[in-house]
Design an enzyme around this catalytic site. Sequence first.
Site, PDB file in Angstrom:
ATOM      1  CG  ASP A 170      -5.581   0.170   1.038  1.00 31.00           C
ATOM      2  OD1 ASP A 170      -6.775   0.502   1.155  1.00 31.00           O
ATOM      3  OD2 ASP A 170      -4.915   0.379   0.003  1.00 31.00           O
ATOM      4  CE1 TYR A 205      -3.123  -0.697  -6.230  1.00 30.48           C
ATOM      5  CE2 TYR A 205      -3.338  -1.521  -3.994  1.00 30.48           C
ATOM      6  CZ  TYR A 205      -3.366  -0.479  -4.890  1.00 30.48           C
ATOM      7  OH  TYR A 205      -3.620   0.805  -4.445  1.00 30.48           O
ATOM      8  CB  SER A 263       3.288   8.393   4.042  1.00 31.57           C
ATOM      9  OG  SER A 263       3.812   7.102   4.315  1.00 31.57           O
TER      10      SER A 263
END
Length: 317
Positions: free
Chosen positions: A56, A61, A207
């Site tokens: 991903d 970015y 996460s």
Amino acid sequence: MQTRPLGRTDMQITPIGLGAREIGGGRGEFAWDPQDDQTSIATIKRALNLGINWIDTAAIYGLGHSEEIVGKAIKGGERPYIFTKCSILWDAKGRTYHSLRADSIQREVEASLKRLGIETIDLYQLHEPDPDSEIEEGWSKLVELKRQGKVRHIGVSNFNVEQLRRAEKIAPVETLQPPYSLIDSHVEKEILPYSHEHNIGVIVYHSMAAGLLTEHMTKEHIEHMPSDDWRKKDPEFNEPRLSRNLELANLLTEIGYPHNVPAGVVATAWTLKNPAVTAAIVESLSPAQIEEMVMACEFRLSDSETRQIEQFLAKYP
């Protein structure tokens, strides 16, 4: 490695995928610490060798650099699924702005395909619902790109339920990418239940709370981060929240120790326990880090370990 169906798409993906945000390095407002490109390429190749089958990234970015590095890493080998995003752009000085206009997205997809060196993007996502007034135009454009064959599947990131409903009046939302961690679990209230009910594949990011829920993060490390690292301004990386969060990371380290897994694996496994979550994005800066994190594909928290975490969260909300 086991795989899971990603919502209503035809893709079977591994429980974790490699996130390429950090690979973009220290460029632009989304900057992390500067990265060595050859190490990044080696990390991507090691992830694929370990069986991870999706990456991903996003145009923003590293101001396109992340996509370029991903493209170099996958060239000439067996191609994983490539997920990327649009709608956050940058000007000549690296300052970001948002657009969901159809003509802008058309230019973005062409640029992403060129940087990645591929003919079709497996999952193309609206990065942010911003500007809100342009959601319908942006989503309609992704539907058109899917018909054109430039992208195989379409999804969104950081949408709330009301915004998902608006998009679904035009075409089904195949995937959603929300933040989800032990530090930020707000999506449990409405967004994850809605996605589960409507068979929207969910891949979560952060996460490990941008590295905060790992044994590597300390107050000293944060103090020495580059001044342009976005985490320096994040409330969770500053007091009074920082001490509480580092204590949570210590608990995760203690839980993982008997299983020989690091805190980041425990944190990621916690997100994967939610039945609405298909998979989690993990950021790794070296082949050794991804070798550690791949254990999250198999590690499972016991009921007693889950209770330990829940008790901490209840005591220190």
